[in-house]
Structure formats: C-alpha cells, structure tokens
Design a protein around this motif. Structure first.
Motif, PDB file in Angstrom:
ATOM      1  N   HIS A   1       0.841  -1.198   0.000  1.00  0.00           N
ATOM      2  CA  HIS A   1       0.000   0.000   0.000  1.00  0.00           C
ATOM      3  C   HIS A   1       0.873   1.244   0.000  1.00  0.00           C
ATOM      4  CE1 HIS A   1      -3.843  -1.910   0.523  1.00  0.00           C
ATOM      5  NE2 HIS A   1      -3.379  -2.637   1.536  1.00  0.00           N
ATOM      6  N   LEU A   2       0.285   2.374  -0.342  1.00  0.00           N
ATOM      7  CA  LEU A   2       1.005   3.645  -0.216  1.00  0.00           C
ATOM      8  C   LEU A   2       1.248   3.897   1.272  1.00  0.00           C
ATOM      9  CD1 LEU A   2      -1.010   5.905  -2.704  1.00  0.00           C
ATOM     10  CD2 LEU A   2       1.235   4.878  -3.072  1.00  0.00           C
TER      11      LEU A   2
ATOM     12  N   HIS B   1      -2.124   2.773  -8.441  1.00  0.00           N
ATOM     13  CA  HIS B   1      -2.439   2.110  -7.181  1.00  0.00           C
ATOM     14  C   HIS B   1      -3.747   2.644  -6.600  1.00  0.00           C
ATOM     15  CE1 HIS B   1      -1.526  -0.064  -3.404  1.00  0.00           C
ATOM     16  NE2 HIS B   1      -2.214   0.944  -2.873  1.00  0.00           N
TER      17      HIS B   1
ATOM     18  N   CYS C   1      -6.934   0.464  -5.528  1.00  0.00           N
ATOM     19  CA  CYS C   1      -6.941   0.068  -4.117  1.00  0.00           C
ATOM     20  C   CYS C   1      -7.916   0.917  -3.303  1.00  0.00           C
ATOM     21  CB  CYS C   1      -5.536   0.180  -3.543  1.00  0.00           C
ATOM     22  SG  CYS C   1      -5.483  -0.146  -1.774  1.00  0.00           S
TER      23      CYS C   1
ATOM     24  N   CYS D   1      -6.342   2.477   0.132  1.00  0.00           N
ATOM     25  CA  CYS D   1      -5.524   3.685   0.021  1.00  0.00           C
ATOM     26  C   CYS D   1      -6.387   4.879  -0.393  1.00  0.00           C
ATOM     27  CB  CYS D   1      -4.380   3.475  -0.962  1.00  0.00           C
ATOM     28  SG  CYS D   1      -3.070   2.460  -0.249  1.00  0.00           S
TER      29      CYS D   1
ATOM     30  N   TYR E   1      -0.073  -5.821   0.484  1.00  0.00           N
ATOM     31  CA  TYR E   1      -1.255  -5.340  -0.210  1.00  0.00           C
ATOM     32  C   TYR E   1      -2.377  -6.367  -0.148  1.00  0.00           C
ATOM     33  CZ  TYR E   1      -4.160  -3.959  -4.144  1.00  0.00           C
ATOM     34  OH  TYR E   1      -5.193  -3.600  -4.935  1.00  0.00           O
TER      35      TYR E   1
HETATM   36 ZN    ZN Z   1      -3.302   0.477  -1.224  1.00  0.00          ZN
END
Ligand code: ZN
Lengths: 149, 204
Positions: free
Chosen positions: A4-5, A27, A31, A34, B122
């Motif tokens: 993830h960021l 992303h 996602c 995020c 993730y």
């Molecule tokens: Zn993410």
C-alpha cells in the motif's frame, strides 16, 4: 503491486506536498483502502482548518496593560539653541570679571595669606556640605520613582 | 510587496512605537498575537485557573525583551516562542510530560522520509472506514485534546489551525524542522486512527 502507499505519502498527497506519479495513480485507482485513507486525510485536514478554536476567556489587555512598567522619560537631545544660550551666559559673566579682574586682585593683595586660606577652606567645607545634601535628596527622589514603577 | 515584507514593516513600526514609550502600540501587539498565544496556552496549560498568570507573564516578558527583538522572524512567531517556553517551564516545574520519551524518538518506520510504500502487504479486501464530515466537527476537538504526548496537540494546532510553516513551528518550539515534520506525521496518523476507532465503537 505488493504494498500500500505509506502514510507519509498519503499525508503528503492530501497536503499537496507530494508530486503524484503514474505508479501512485494506478495504485489509487485499484486500491480501495488507500483511496479511503487518502480521502480521510483530506477530510481531516479540511475539518481541522474549520474546527472552532476554543477561547481563553481572558481579557489580556485589561490583565497586562496596568502591569507594564512606566516608559522611561525620553531625554531631549541638546539643541543648538541651548548651546548658544550657554555661550552667552559664560560671556556675560566672564566679560565683567575680565574688566574688574585687576581691582579684585588688588583687593586681596592687602589680606594676609593665612586669612585668605582660612576663608578658602571654610568656603570649600560649606560647598561640600551643600553638595552632599543635594545628592542625598536626589537619591531619595530616585528611589521613590523606582517604587512607583 | 510580499506578505512577509508587509509583516516586517508593520512589525517594525509597532516595535519602534513601543520602544519610544507608546504603550498603546503594545495594545496592538497584544491584539495581533493573542489568538496564537491563546492556542498555545490552551493546549499546554490544562488548569484553567493557572492561565491568567501565565498569559500575563508571557506579555510582560515580551514587553521587557522587546529591545532585543532583531526582526529575524515575525513578531508573532517571536511572541509565540516566548509563550511556548513559558508554558514549557510551567510543565517542567510540575513534572508533567509534554514531549515524547527519548526511546520513542527513533522508530525507523515513523521517520519522515520518502518511502513510497508501506511495509504492510497489499490486500484488496482490507478497507478503511470512511470518516464523515458531519460527525467529524463534533468529535475533532476532543480527538485533538486526547493526542499524546501533548506536544502533538500543540503541533496540530500550530500547523493546521494557525497555518504556520514547519520552519515557524521549529522556531517556536526550538525543535529541528525534521523532528517537527516527524512528530506532525505521527500526530496526524494518530488523530485519524483515533477518530476511526471512535466511529467503530459507536457502530458496535
Ligand atoms: Zn493500497
């Protein structure tokens, strides 16, 4: 896309302090987590700006101003007028002194040296006492002034 | 004229007037800075009854030390620094914790750097609940006041509410700019997480 960021990046993005690159955009598009986190930061920062600031409920002016020390009196610089006046004063006294100087000297010629020194010492003692008196009263007044400050 | 230049000019005029003995100019100094001083005192001094003495102390110090103000910062930042130091001294005298413990100082994850990605793996399904602006207003004040260590509350207030720069906050708190950024990063993260957990509690 494995990670993830980071919160660093999300905060910086929400604060417009970070350049967005391709990778981040991709992303964010994919996602939810995020995207939600970024939206929450954006919402939080906007809300922080508008949240009502609590008040101290103290009248600072009324509290502080009477406590300030009195400003020191501003000293007037010596002007040219005063200097001319001083020169004039010295001149007024010294011209007659210069003219009558010879007579005065003749006056003391007849007085014995002993007598002259007694008069001189006496005068000096009296002047000394007067000066002490003046200085003492000046000090007293100064103390009184400091007390009121 | 830039905003800072305009600021410096009006600061200069004000300071000159006060130094000349014009006490009314000091009233203007108070009016220009009381908002900032209030936010610092409110966040750092929790006992309401102690605040008036501290505020008075701050402004008397500012008045006394004004001849040594060198215009290296805005006058408001300089007075903010006096306010911060006065409150910090008050907290130290009472042995109250304000700054993070030194052991907390260097957790590698939290250092403000340019790491783009989280260490967390993730996972698409793991979502974050969305905060709603409607409830945020009411909860936010309390959430700020619950931030710990308490310096986080001051930093959030100075940066997000008083809209000061990292450099100005570093000047006020005498902390390195990097430390200010790092603490602010942690404070914002904690603030968001606390608000989210409040929401979750409410939903249960
Ligand atoms: Zn993410």
């Amino acid at each position: 896309m494995k990670n993830h960021l980071s919160d660093n990046v999300l905060q910086a993005l929400a604060l417009d302090q970070q350049q967005v690159n391709e990778e981040m955009i991709t992303h964010l598009e994919q996602c939810d987590r995020c995207r939600e986190a970024l939206a929450n930061y954006q919402l939080l920062f906007t809300a922080l700006k508008t949240v009502e600031k609590p008040s101290l409920e103290i009248d600072i002016e009324a509290l502080v101003m009477p406590q300030l020390p009195k400003p020191a009196p501003v000293r007037q610089p010596v002007g040219w007028g005063n200097i001319w006046l001083a020169i004039l004063g010295v001149a007024i006294f010294s011209v007659p002194l210069f003219i009558t100087g010879r007579f005065i000297r003749n006056l003391f010629k007849e007085v014995p040296v002993m007598m002259l020194s007694i008069i001189l010492v006496g005068t000096l003692i009296i002047v000394g006492f007067l000066l002490r008196e003046i200085i003492n009263s000046y000090k007293e007044r100064k103390q009184l002034l400091n007390f009121y400050q | 004229m830039s905003q800072t230049a305009a600021h410096n000019l009006s600061d200069q005029l004000l300071v000159e007037q006060v130094l000349k003995g014009n006490q009314q100019a000091f009233v203007l100094v108070i009016r220009q800075t009381e908002g900032l001083v209030a936010q610092i005192v409110l966040k750092m001094v929790r006992i309401t009854a102690d605040r008036p003495d501290i505020v008075q102390d701050i402004y008397l110090k500012a008045y006394k030390n004004l001849p040594s103000f060198r215009f290296n910062s805005k006058l408001s930042t300089w007075i903010g620094k006096i306010a911060y130091n006065t409150c910090l001294h008050y907290l130290e005298k009472r042995k109250l914790v304000f700054l993070p413990a030194t052991s907390e100082e260097k957790e590698p994850e939290e250092i403000f750097d340019n790491l783009s990605y989280n260490r967390q793996a993730y996972n698409v399904n793991e979502g974050e609940k969305r905060l709603s602006s409607r409830d945020l207003g009411a909860a936010l004040g309390a959430a700020i006041n619950n931030l710990s260590p308490p310096i986080y509350q001051t930093l959030i207030t100075l940066y997000h509410q008083e809209e000061m720069s990292y450099a100005e906050i570093a000047e006020i708190t005498s902390l390195p700019e990097g430390t200010v950024k790092n603490y602010l990063f942690r404070a914002r993260k904690a603030l968001k997480e606390n608000l989210l957990s409040d929401y979750q509690k409410e939903e249960l």
